[in-house]
Design a protein around this motif. Structure first.
Motif, short mmCIF file in Angstrom:
data_model
loop_
_atom_site.label_atom_id
_atom_site.label_comp_id
_atom_site.label_asym_id
_atom_site.label_seq_id
_atom_site.Cartn_x
_atom_site.Cartn_y
_atom_site.Cartn_z
N ARG A 14 0.85 -1.19 0.00
CA ARG A 14 0.00 0.00 0.00
C ARG A 14 0.89 1.25 0.00
O ARG A 14 2.09 1.15 0.19
CB ARG A 14 -0.87 0.05 1.25
N PHE A 15 0.24 2.40 -0.15
CA PHE A 15 0.96 3.64 0.05
C PHE A 15 1.36 3.70 1.52
O PHE A 15 0.65 3.18 2.40
CB PHE A 15 0.10 4.85 -0.32
N ASN A 16 2.47 4.33 1.83
CA ASN A 16 2.95 4.44 3.22
C ASN A 16 1.86 4.93 4.16
O ASN A 16 1.68 4.39 5.25
CB ASN A 16 4.16 5.38 3.30
N SER A 17 1.13 5.93 3.74
CA SER A 17 0.11 6.53 4.61
C SER A 17 -1.07 5.59 4.86
O SER A 17 -1.83 5.80 5.79
CB SER A 17 -0.39 7.84 4.00
N GLU A 18 -1.24 4.57 4.04
CA GLU A 18 -2.38 3.66 4.17
C GLU A 18 -2.07 2.40 4.98
O GLU A 18 -2.98 1.67 5.36
CB GLU A 18 -2.89 3.25 2.79
N LEU A 19 -0.81 2.14 5.22
CA LEU A 19 -0.44 0.91 5.93
C LEU A 19 -0.56 1.11 7.42
O LEU A 19 0.02 2.05 7.98
CB LEU A 19 0.99 0.50 5.56
N ASN A 20 -1.32 0.26 8.08
CA ASN A 20 -1.46 0.33 9.54
C ASN A 20 -0.26 -0.34 10.19
O ASN A 20 0.05 -1.49 9.89
CB ASN A 20 -2.75 -0.35 9.99
N ILE A 21 0.40 0.38 11.08
CA ILE A 21 1.59 -0.14 11.75
C ILE A 21 1.27 -0.28 13.23
O ILE A 21 0.79 0.66 13.87
CB ILE A 21 2.78 0.82 11.57
N SER A 22 1.56 -1.48 13.76
CA SER A 22 1.35 -1.69 15.20
C SER A 22 2.69 -1.54 15.92
O SER A 22 3.75 -1.54 15.29
CB SER A 22 0.77 -3.07 15.46
N GLY A 23 2.64 -1.43 17.22
CA GLY A 23 3.85 -1.27 18.02
C GLY A 23 4.79 -2.45 17.93
O GLY A 23 6.00 -2.33 18.15
N ALA A 24 4.26 -3.62 17.57
CA ALA A 24 5.09 -4.83 17.48
C ALA A 24 5.78 -4.97 16.12
O ALA A 24 6.66 -5.80 15.96
CB ALA A 24 4.22 -6.06 17.74
N ASP A 25 5.38 -4.16 15.14
CA ASP A 25 5.96 -4.26 13.80
C ASP A 25 7.38 -3.69 13.78
O ASP A 25 7.67 -2.68 14.41
CB ASP A 25 5.11 -3.48 12.78
N LYS A 26 8.24 -4.36 13.03
CA LYS A 26 9.59 -3.84 12.78
C LYS A 26 9.51 -3.02 11.50
O LYS A 26 9.09 -3.53 10.46
CB LYS A 26 10.59 -4.98 12.62
N VAL A 27 9.90 -1.77 11.55
CA VAL A 27 9.83 -0.89 10.40
C VAL A 27 11.23 -0.67 9.86
O VAL A 27 12.14 -0.30 10.60
CB VAL A 27 9.18 0.47 10.78
N ILE A 28 11.39 -0.90 8.58
CA ILE A 28 12.67 -0.68 7.92
C ILE A 28 12.47 0.43 6.89
O ILE A 28 11.63 0.32 6.00
CB ILE A 28 13.15 -1.97 7.21
N ASP A 29 13.25 1.49 7.00
CA ASP A 29 13.17 2.60 6.07
C ASP A 29 13.96 2.23 4.82
O ASP A 29 15.18 2.14 4.84
CB ASP A 29 13.73 3.88 6.70
#
Length: 92
Positions: A14-29
């Motif tokens: 999805r577009f970045n703004s549309e993806l739901n991120i939870s606190g448990a997710d690992k985010v890689i830029d």
């Protein structure tokens, strides 16, 4: 674009703004990077770089003759664990 991966599977794009991120997710830029699935099995094909520069006296006319006359005797039959390791070693 954002990609959600669960285990070894891409489950959402999805577009970045549309993806739901939870606190448990690992985010890689991955800004300015490309994300792509694997297109080849590197473990089986990486050692093919060993064939670069090997000359052949015969013209390859079909794939089976290429295997019989070139690939098996000049590459496959000469590959050992040390050569495979050297072609697959990550160079940084």
């Amino acid at each position: 674009m954002a990609v959600r991966i669960e285990g070894n599977t891409i489950v959402e794009v999805r577009f970045n703004s549309e993806l739901n991120i939870s606190g448990a997710d690992k985010v890689i830029d991955a800004t300015d990077k490309m994300i792509a699935p694997g297109f080849i099995n590197g473990q089986n094909h990486m050692y093919g770089v060993l064939s670069h520069g090997i000359t052949t006296e015969a013209i390859v006319t079909e794939f089976s003759s290429f295997l019989d006359d070139f690939w098996w005797p000049y590459v496959e039959d000469r590959v050992d664990h040390e050569l495979v390791e050297k072609t697959a070693r990550r160079l940084v």
